[in-house]
Design a protein around this motif. Sequence first.
Motif, short mmCIF file in Angstrom:
data_model
loop_
_atom_site.label_atom_id
_atom_site.label_comp_id
_atom_site.label_asym_id
_atom_site.label_seq_id
_atom_site.Cartn_x
_atom_site.Cartn_y
_atom_site.Cartn_z
N SER A 16 41.35 43.20 42.44
CA SER A 16 39.67 44.24 42.73
C SER A 16 38.86 43.40 43.83
CB SER A 16 39.06 44.56 41.51
OG SER A 16 39.05 42.94 41.16
N ALA A 17 38.76 42.51 44.20
CA ALA A 17 37.97 41.04 45.55
C ALA A 17 38.02 41.61 46.59
CB ALA A 17 38.25 40.37 45.29
N LYS B 82 45.81 49.77 46.18
CA LYS B 82 45.85 49.49 47.31
C LYS B 82 46.28 50.65 48.69
CE LYS B 82 48.33 45.56 44.86
NZ LYS B 82 48.99 45.20 44.52
N LYS C 10 40.45 42.17 34.22
CA LYS C 10 42.04 42.55 35.46
C LYS C 10 42.13 43.39 36.20
CE LYS C 10 45.96 41.07 36.88
NZ LYS C 10 45.85 40.08 37.95
N ARG D 13 40.48 38.31 33.30
CA ARG D 13 40.81 37.15 34.79
C ARG D 13 39.49 36.46 35.16
NH1 ARG D 13 38.18 36.93 38.79
NH2 ARG D 13 37.78 38.96 39.60
N SER E 254 51.61 39.89 46.55
CA SER E 254 52.53 39.15 45.82
C SER E 254 53.82 39.33 46.19
CB SER E 254 52.22 38.93 44.14
OG SER E 254 52.90 40.39 43.51
N ALA F 55 44.96 41.58 47.45
CA ALA F 55 45.15 42.78 47.09
C ALA F 55 44.03 43.29 46.19
CB ALA F 55 45.95 43.71 47.99
N THR G 114 31.08 41.43 45.30
CA THR G 114 31.55 41.10 46.31
C THR G 114 32.10 41.47 47.66
OG1 THR G 114 33.27 40.04 44.39
CG2 THR G 114 33.28 39.05 46.35
#
Length: 563
Positions: free
Chosen positions: A280-281, A329, A226, A134, A313, A278, A249
């Motif tokens: 990793s960052a 999440k 990813k 990613r 998404s 939603a 981040t």
Amino acid sequence: MSTRFDTSYEPELREHLHISGLVPPVVETYDIQIKRCLKALESKKSGLDKYVYLSHLRNSNFNLFYRLLIGHMKDITPLVYTPVVGDACENWSHIFSEPEGLYLPWKERGNLAETIKNWPEKEVDICVVTDGSRILGLGDLGVGGIGISIGKLALYTACAGIHPTKTLPIVIDLGTDNERLLNDELYLGTRMKRLGEKDMMKFLDEMMAALKARWPSIIIQFEDFKNPFPSLAKYQNMYTCFNDDIQGTGAVVLAGVINAVRDTGIAPKDQRLVFLGAGSAGVGVARQIMEMFKKDGHLSEDEARKLFYLVDSKGLVTNDRGDKLQEHKLIFSRSDNNGQQYKSLEDVLDYVKPTILMGLSTIGGAFNEGIIKKMATYSERPIIFPLSNPVSKSECTFDEAMKYTNEKVLFASGSPFPSYEGKDGKIHEPGQGNNMYVFPGIGMGTIISQASLINQDMIYASAEYLATSLTKEERDDGLIYPRIDRIRDVSARVALGVVRAAERNHLARNPEIVGMDDDTLVEYIKGKMYDPTAVPTEVEETDPGMWNWLTSKLSLPWSASKL
Ligand SMILES: NC(=O)C1=CN([C@@H]2O[C@H](COP(=O)(O)OP(=O)(O)OC[C@H]3O[C@@H](n4cnc5c(N)ncnc54)[C@H](OP(=O)(O)O)[C@@H]3O)[C@@H](O)[C@H]2O)C=CC1
Ligand SMILES: CC(=O)C(=O)O
Ligand SMILES: [Mg+2]
């Protein structure tokens, strides 16, 4: 990597290095050298051509490359980092001419210690490792991901002064799911589908042990995986490591939020935050801000968590959405939606009426005119951070955010944007909420303290020290991040915060820093920074007399502290 052939070297140094005749006869000032570099850059048409030129420069004379980069951070950083590094990673197999890091393919499993021994530098302080799955918001770029490891490490050197030869870029090659790459005869990686998490963890176990066996104090930064959560959970208490996308981040955005929230005049308990993304960052950032709301806003964990609404998404992340949520999440999944699901960002905004909107979704343009205008109706000074990289993936531009909020927005983006001229002729500068403001200081602070682990308190401290590193002039100009050309000073302050946290947590092991006050410690940190204007260290090693003579004779145009 070399610095041998530098046209600024005096005749005595050329003789000493046996390079007389191998370098053009003129002895140049640094200014003239830089002029030539800038002219060469100007003549290149595309960002990618400029990237290739700068890579060659770094490989042929890294001192000159870093003199150029450090002296022109604002202009050159976008060419070696986001956004242009994204083009470079996408086209890696087409622009490749010389290896600049370690490629660790799956077929080397069982033999990684031997492969790692091939790295020619004896000392390595820090490595950045990616699996290319990613890269920024550009998806799976296979071994092309090594460009991001190289770019991050160039900033470790430029921003925090970690010596370039002590940095090690790594890509692990466990295949790729990118069909374009698999069908490209020039692709440089292994032509197979990407392996799953179980194989990846086995491979990482071996790599981590092998890296530590060769360089016991090495810092390992995970980048652009990813799914980076399993490795962070597994290794953070075993190795000196951190994940830049989750933790770096989180820290950099927290610093910007601390300053922006103050400018809104709204207390943390009355803020409402929507995150588009939603991953990793997104989750990393939400967790860090939640920590701050607990600490500074005096909220309980539950009170703080309830202020966050994460959108992926499939829409707003809720307990009863009907799909199995990924574990990371769960912490922010809502249960107070009364069975109602909110699919679009617009619906979520109507429902939440947020004061803060974060973009970590990889969806360029997702904050359209309607979304930004809505934000301007919920609070006087909406905080809007489109943080996805590179520029093409940014959720909106600075120009759009300013225009559609009547110039009221408090803004930071992941990639750089041009300034904006306000209606009254005032020039407004965008903030750049990019982890480059903290990861160099986190690395340097860890090296200086000789900490064996990088814990949460050290990450949090990097955010706090960054937030308070703005000058009065920067604050008066309405900035929420310091200007990029002060990044070396800022990184030294971030490193100071990291060292202090390491000390508080009994992780610091460097006897030299015991009892130092802040000013002394900052000077100590700056004194350890690599100086691209110094006489080459190989002279010091082979002939200390010559080194002393040259050092005193050369009237250096700049000194490291001025950089
Ligand atoms: N400014 C900075 O310093 C940094 C910026 N970033 C940027 O953040 C972005 C995300 O990185 P990261 O979190 O690691 O990536 P991930 O792949 O882990 O996460 C992406 C998230 O975006 C969601 N998403 C994808 N498409 C949509 C859509 N159409 N609508 C809503 N949500 C969507 C995904 O949903 P789902 O979970 O359903 O798949 C996922 O939750 C990247 O562009 C990266 O460059 C990252 C690190 C640092
Ligand atoms: C900046 C960064 O780490 C990213 O976009 O992934
Ligand atoms: Mg990253």
